[in-house]
Design a protein around this motif. Structure first.
Motif, short mmCIF file in Angstrom:
data_model
loop_
_atom_site.label_atom_id
_atom_site.label_comp_id
_atom_site.label_asym_id
_atom_site.label_seq_id
_atom_site.Cartn_x
_atom_site.Cartn_y
_atom_site.Cartn_z
N TYR A 33 0.84 -1.20 0.00
CA TYR A 33 0.00 0.00 0.00
C TYR A 33 0.87 1.26 0.00
N LEU A 34 1.91 1.25 0.82
CA LEU A 34 2.80 2.39 0.90
C LEU A 34 3.51 2.63 -0.43
N ALA A 35 3.95 1.56 -1.08
CA ALA A 35 4.63 1.69 -2.38
C ALA A 35 3.68 2.26 -3.43
N LEU A 36 2.43 1.81 -3.40
CA LEU A 36 1.43 2.32 -4.34
C LEU A 36 1.16 3.80 -4.08
N LEU A 37 1.04 4.17 -2.80
CA LEU A 37 0.81 5.56 -2.43
C LEU A 37 1.98 6.44 -2.88
N GLU A 38 3.18 5.95 -2.67
CA GLU A 38 4.37 6.72 -3.06
C GLU A 38 4.39 6.93 -4.59
N ARG A 39 4.05 5.90 -5.32
CA ARG A 39 4.07 5.97 -6.78
C ARG A 39 3.02 6.96 -7.31
N TRP A 40 1.81 6.85 -6.79
CA TRP A 40 0.73 7.75 -7.22
C TRP A 40 0.97 9.18 -6.74
N ASN A 41 1.60 9.30 -5.59
CA ASN A 41 1.80 10.62 -5.01
C ASN A 41 2.66 11.51 -5.90
N ALA A 42 3.55 10.90 -6.65
CA ALA A 42 4.42 11.67 -7.54
C ALA A 42 3.62 12.43 -8.59
N ALA A 43 2.48 11.87 -9.01
CA ALA A 43 1.67 12.49 -10.05
C ALA A 43 0.43 13.21 -9.51
N TYR A 44 -0.13 12.69 -8.42
CA TYR A 44 -1.43 13.17 -7.96
C TYR A 44 -1.38 13.99 -6.67
N ASN A 45 -0.22 14.08 -6.03
CA ASN A 45 -0.08 14.88 -4.81
C ASN A 45 -1.14 14.50 -3.78
N LEU A 46 -1.16 13.23 -3.40
CA LEU A 46 -2.17 12.71 -2.48
C LEU A 46 -1.85 13.03 -1.03
N THR A 47 -0.58 13.22 -0.71
CA THR A 47 -0.17 13.52 0.65
C THR A 47 1.06 14.41 0.61
N ALA A 48 1.18 15.30 1.60
CA ALA A 48 2.34 16.19 1.67
C ALA A 48 3.59 15.45 2.16
N VAL A 49 3.39 14.27 2.75
CA VAL A 49 4.52 13.49 3.24
C VAL A 49 5.14 12.74 2.06
N ARG A 50 6.42 12.98 1.80
CA ARG A 50 7.09 12.41 0.64
C ARG A 50 8.06 11.29 0.99
N ASP A 51 8.68 11.39 2.15
CA ASP A 51 9.70 10.42 2.55
C ASP A 51 9.05 9.12 3.01
N PRO A 52 9.40 7.97 2.42
CA PRO A 52 8.77 6.70 2.78
C PRO A 52 8.88 6.37 4.28
N ALA A 53 10.01 6.67 4.90
CA ALA A 53 10.15 6.39 6.33
C ALA A 53 9.18 7.23 7.14
N GLN A 54 8.98 8.49 6.72
CA GLN A 54 8.00 9.35 7.39
C GLN A 54 6.58 8.85 7.13
N MET A 55 6.36 8.27 5.94
CA MET A 55 5.04 7.70 5.64
C MET A 55 4.73 6.54 6.58
N VAL A 56 5.74 5.71 6.89
CA VAL A 56 5.53 4.62 7.83
C VAL A 56 5.05 5.17 9.17
N THR A 57 5.72 6.22 9.65
CA THR A 57 5.37 6.80 10.95
C THR A 57 4.04 7.54 10.90
N ARG A 58 3.94 8.49 9.97
CA ARG A 58 2.82 9.44 9.98
C ARG A 58 1.56 8.90 9.31
N HIS A 59 1.69 7.83 8.55
CA HIS A 59 0.51 7.25 7.92
C HIS A 59 0.18 5.86 8.49
N LEU A 60 1.10 4.91 8.35
CA LEU A 60 0.79 3.53 8.76
C LEU A 60 0.68 3.40 10.28
N LEU A 61 1.72 3.79 11.01
CA LEU A 61 1.69 3.62 12.47
C LEU A 61 0.66 4.54 13.11
#
Length: 212
Positions: A33-61
């Motif tokens: 899910y995180l990989a898909l979000l990161e890939r789509w985020n490059a084109a669609y700006n779905l979240t302001a969080v760009r760093d995958p490690a920060q996505m783990v903290t601020r989104h998943l956890l």
């Protein structure tokens, strides 16, 4: 160590810190899910969080921190954005009927692709204003998408009589509590300990129907 392995280690340590026991396939599916979000985020700006490690903290956890409070067979995630917290919760506990609601067309297109790619059974995404959604749900989640007064005014009709509303907030929303409509009552406010975030940054307001 590959980038995915590092993210997996971070996620597994965070899940352990939260004291959660998830299905065996939950971690790889969360990372997919995180990989898909990161890939789509490059084109669609779905979240302001760009760093995958920060996505783990601020989104998943961050999403999984409320998992112990989720109850019932049906859940609506209002103002879900890219599926938070709804998709992590659906992965953590398969079998619940989950409705993801957002008014943004790009985000809903991503949600539908995530549901398809991750094979999330029982999960649906709808593009709609909250006030136009129909049905009643055992549990409603909302992640900082509006004030308590507004979210209950727009979506209060969706809460089943014995259901609970889980409002994810940053700091304790003391200024919002007087605005809770009289038809609803604050049941509890929990400080959430999200691994990687300061303790004061996340709180969960639990609400229910007054008199129920």
């Amino acid at each position: 160590m590959t980038a995915r392995t590092a993210l997996q280690t971070q996620l597994e340590q965070g899940i352990d810190a939260l004291g959660l026991r998830l299905p065996a396939d939950a971690v790889p599916r969360l990372l997919d899910y995180l990989a898909l979000l990161e890939r789509w985020n490059a084109a669609y700006n779905l979240t302001a969080v760009r760093d995958p490690a920060q996505m783990v903290t601020r989104h998943l956890l961050d999403a999984l921190a409320i998992f112990p409070y989720v109850q019932g067979d049906t859940l609506a995630d209002l103002g879900t954005g890219p599926g938070l917290p709804g998709i992590p919760i659906a992965i953590a506990a398969p079998g619940r009927q989950v409705l993801l609601v957002d008014s943004n067309g790009k985000k809903v297109r991503f949600l539908r692709e995530a549901i398809r790619a991750l094979k999330l059974e029982g999960v649906r995404a709808v593009q709609s204003r909250v006030e136009d959604v129909e049905g009643q749900f055992d549990c409603i989640t909302a992640r900082a998408f509006a004030s308590l007064a507004d979210m209950l005014a727009w979506g209060g009709h969706l809460l089943a009589p014995q259901g609970i509303w889980l409002a994810m907030k940053g700091k304790t929303p003391d200024d919002e509590l007087p605005g809770v409509p009289p038809a609803f009552a604050v049941r509890a406010i929990h400080a959430l300990q999200v691994p990687g975030l300061e303790a004061s940054e996340r709180h969960l307001v639990v609400l229910g129907r007054a008199g129920c």
